[in-house]
Write a protein that holds these residues in place. Sequence first.
Motif, PDB file in Angstrom:
ATOM      1  N   PHE A  43     -18.888  89.441  37.509  1.00  0.00           N
ATOM      2  CA  PHE A  43     -19.193  88.259  37.590  1.00  0.00           C
ATOM      3  C   PHE A  43     -17.986  88.264  39.371  1.00  0.00           C
ATOM      4  O   PHE A  43     -18.301  87.229  39.965  1.00  0.00           O
ATOM      5  CB  PHE A  43     -18.984  87.063  37.788  1.00  0.00           C
ATOM      6  N   THR A  44     -17.466  89.271  39.877  1.00  0.00           N
ATOM      7  CA  THR A  44     -16.859  88.996  40.643  1.00  0.00           C
ATOM      8  C   THR A  44     -16.643  90.787  41.812  1.00  0.00           C
ATOM      9  O   THR A  44     -17.905  91.799  41.243  1.00  0.00           O
ATOM     10  CB  THR A  44     -15.184  89.707  40.568  1.00  0.00           C
ATOM     11  N   PHE A  45     -16.686  90.257  42.472  1.00  0.00           N
ATOM     12  CA  PHE A  45     -17.263  91.197  43.899  1.00  0.00           C
ATOM     13  C   PHE A  45     -17.147  91.408  45.159  1.00  0.00           C
ATOM     14  O   PHE A  45     -17.013  90.481  45.417  1.00  0.00           O
ATOM     15  CB  PHE A  45     -18.972  91.199  44.192  1.00  0.00           C
ATOM     16  N   ASP A  46     -17.180  92.825  46.225  1.00  0.00           N
ATOM     17  CA  ASP A  46     -16.344  92.593  47.254  1.00  0.00           C
ATOM     18  C   ASP A  46     -17.346  91.162  48.083  1.00  0.00           C
ATOM     19  O   ASP A  46     -18.024  90.784  48.203  1.00  0.00           O
ATOM     20  CB  ASP A  46     -16.783  93.875  48.190  1.00  0.00           C
ATOM     21  N   LYS A  62     -12.017  90.140  46.776  1.00  0.00           N
ATOM     22  CA  LYS A  62     -13.371  89.511  45.936  1.00  0.00           C
ATOM     23  C   LYS A  62     -13.908  88.094  46.102  1.00  0.00           C
ATOM     24  O   LYS A  62     -12.399  87.288  45.806  1.00  0.00           O
ATOM     25  CB  LYS A  62     -12.949  89.851  44.544  1.00  0.00           C
ATOM     26  N   ASN A  63     -14.835  88.321  45.716  1.00  0.00           N
ATOM     27  CA  ASN A  63     -15.240  87.078  45.493  1.00  0.00           C
ATOM     28  C   ASN A  63     -15.279  86.566  43.962  1.00  0.00           C
ATOM     29  O   ASN A  63     -16.216  87.316  43.919  1.00  0.00           O
ATOM     30  CB  ASN A  63     -17.090  87.088  46.489  1.00  0.00           C
ATOM     31  N   VAL A  64     -15.276  85.332  43.743  1.00  0.00           N
ATOM     32  CA  VAL A  64     -14.975  84.955  42.589  1.00  0.00           C
ATOM     33  C   VAL A  64     -15.308  83.971  42.067  1.00  0.00           C
ATOM     34  O   VAL A  64     -15.385  82.832  41.053  1.00  0.00           O
ATOM     35  CB  VAL A  64     -13.346  85.221  42.455  1.00  0.00           C
ATOM     36  N   SER A  65     -15.752  82.947  42.825  1.00  0.00           N
ATOM     37  CA  SER A  65     -16.825  81.766  43.171  1.00  0.00           C
ATOM     38  C   SER A  65     -17.266  81.954  41.360  1.00  0.00           C
ATOM     39  O   SER A  65     -17.505  81.040  40.778  1.00  0.00           O
ATOM     40  CB  SER A  65     -17.659  81.443  44.082  1.00  0.00           C
ATOM     41  N   LEU A  66     -18.722  82.876  41.530  1.00  0.00           N
ATOM     42  CA  LEU A  66     -19.647  82.705  40.053  1.00  0.00           C
ATOM     43  C   LEU A  66     -19.021  83.034  39.173  1.00  0.00           C
ATOM     44  O   LEU A  66     -18.925  81.909  37.763  1.00  0.00           O
ATOM     45  CB  LEU A  66     -20.676  84.080  39.914  1.00  0.00           C
ATOM     46  N   ALA A  67     -18.024  83.384  38.797  1.00  0.00           N
ATOM     47  CA  ALA A  67     -16.408  84.167  38.038  1.00  0.00           C
ATOM     48  C   ALA A  67     -16.214  82.286  37.871  1.00  0.00           C
ATOM     49  O   ALA A  67     -15.603  81.789  36.793  1.00  0.00           O
ATOM     50  CB  ALA A  67     -15.389  84.629  37.848  1.00  0.00           C
ATOM     51  N   GLU A  68     -15.594  81.301  38.900  1.00  0.00           N
ATOM     52  CA  GLU A  68     -14.412  80.487  38.549  1.00  0.00           C
ATOM     53  C   GLU A  68     -14.985  79.174  38.249  1.00  0.00           C
ATOM     54  O   GLU A  68     -15.778  78.375  37.439  1.00  0.00           O
ATOM     55  CB  GLU A  68     -14.035  80.344  40.291  1.00  0.00           C
ATOM     56  N   SER A  69     -16.738  79.564  38.531  1.00  0.00           N
ATOM     57  CA  SER A  69     -17.940  78.180  38.075  1.00  0.00           C
ATOM     58  C   SER A  69     -18.141  78.111  36.465  1.00  0.00           C
ATOM     59  O   SER A  69     -18.158  77.351  36.224  1.00  0.00           O
ATOM     60  CB  SER A  69     -19.329  78.911  38.615  1.00  0.00           C
TER      61      SER A  69
END
Length: 455
Positions: free
Chosen positions: A408-411, A419-426
């Motif tokens: 769920f992480t991406f550039d 890294k964008n971790v917003s979905l993983a953090e959700s």
Amino acid sequence: MKPKLKLQNLLLAVSGCVAFISCVSGNTYNTYVPESTEEYFKDIEDFDETYFRHGGEDIDDELVLYVDYSTCNVLGQNSPFYQALVPSWVDAADEYYSIKGAQITKEEGNVFSLLKSITNYDYADLKTAAEKMAESRNESVLLTDGEYFQKSIALGNVNNPYLKDAFTKWLKKGHDIYIFSEPYQEPYKGAIYNKKRFYIIFTDSRLEGNIYDKITQTVKLEAYPQVEMFHLSASHPALAAESTHTTPNEMLSAQVKGFGTFEAQEWQVDWEDAIEPYIVNAVSNSTGQPLPDGAAFTGKLKIDRNSFGGYRITDVTVRSYDISQEFTNFCNAKNAGQKVGGKITPTEYKNFVKIDESEFKKHGVIDLHFDTQNFDPSILTGAPCTYFKLDICISSTENIFKQYEAMFTFDSIDQPGQKNVSLAESIKQCLAEPSIKDMMATSPIYTIYVKANKR
């Protein structure tokens, strides 16, 4: 309107874990005797539905499709996996919503044509779209790259758990979330970014013909090894093997019928002649020495210990309940045409049945034994038969989401090098919710009802 899934007809409300049907200790009393095994099975089915299931929200199998009008879905026209899923959306989608910046609009027209004509809009309001999904009573799917931009914020929400509330609300309803994560590359201002395309599915695994099942039946997922799938649930853990019921010990000569999440057994033998000498006090075939826990009286029930997704089931427990009087009263009232229902509180028997912990920890298999060290058959006082109910429940779990976070992480495009971790953090924050953890820790797995002869 398509048929609804009635969760009150699917979910079990258990006052404990596995319950065993028995009689009132110390007092022999007459119990109800069905005329046939078939009548007993039907009575148990009605009894369970009346007293041991709880209501839940209905869910329609009408699919609502939410499409993020961004580069990820524009480039989806070149993705074999994306294109493989298009027939599923076209066949199942009853409504189609475009997410064009802050505008979430119901679009009219052919779903196939709409998916082919996606153009890019900035600042997709993914948070509102997900909240609409969680509040609905429909299956729904969100196609997105997971980037949630807001004009009021200088930079993107690279670590904002903006989907946490929507995920939590849907799981607390007792439903399921499936997420496909597909890597792809996206060019932006002369640079190439490693991004993810997410297919976020809000459904319920118990709904016949749900959209996830339709996808897995029509798309060969093994043909897309780069695509990963993640499942979230906080209730109804799945059985790992196709089976309609457990396997009773052959010494019981049992008649048994499965009802999906519970079963009914009718034992044909006496306690003194068969159950106590050959099960409670069973000996080793090789040494002739008594088995410490006797022989299993039923078992080979295997659960998927990872069926919650973010948590692994680490231990289960079983509790035994006397329902002889309650079942007798219910059947007598039903047969007399009287009203049945209300609340019952069966007596729990301590130290009566236990789980083979070694077998569960090694293989995830649940085998049930009598508690030979504390076995007291004097509690079985119904005549001419006794009834008991066994509830198998989860007693502990462990968080294993860390091993899935990379899905769920991406550039980050607006913050190069991060890294964008917003979905993983959700997902992480959702799994940390006490209400979600409590649902998992007490979730019922399976129930067994038994009709046995008087002791």
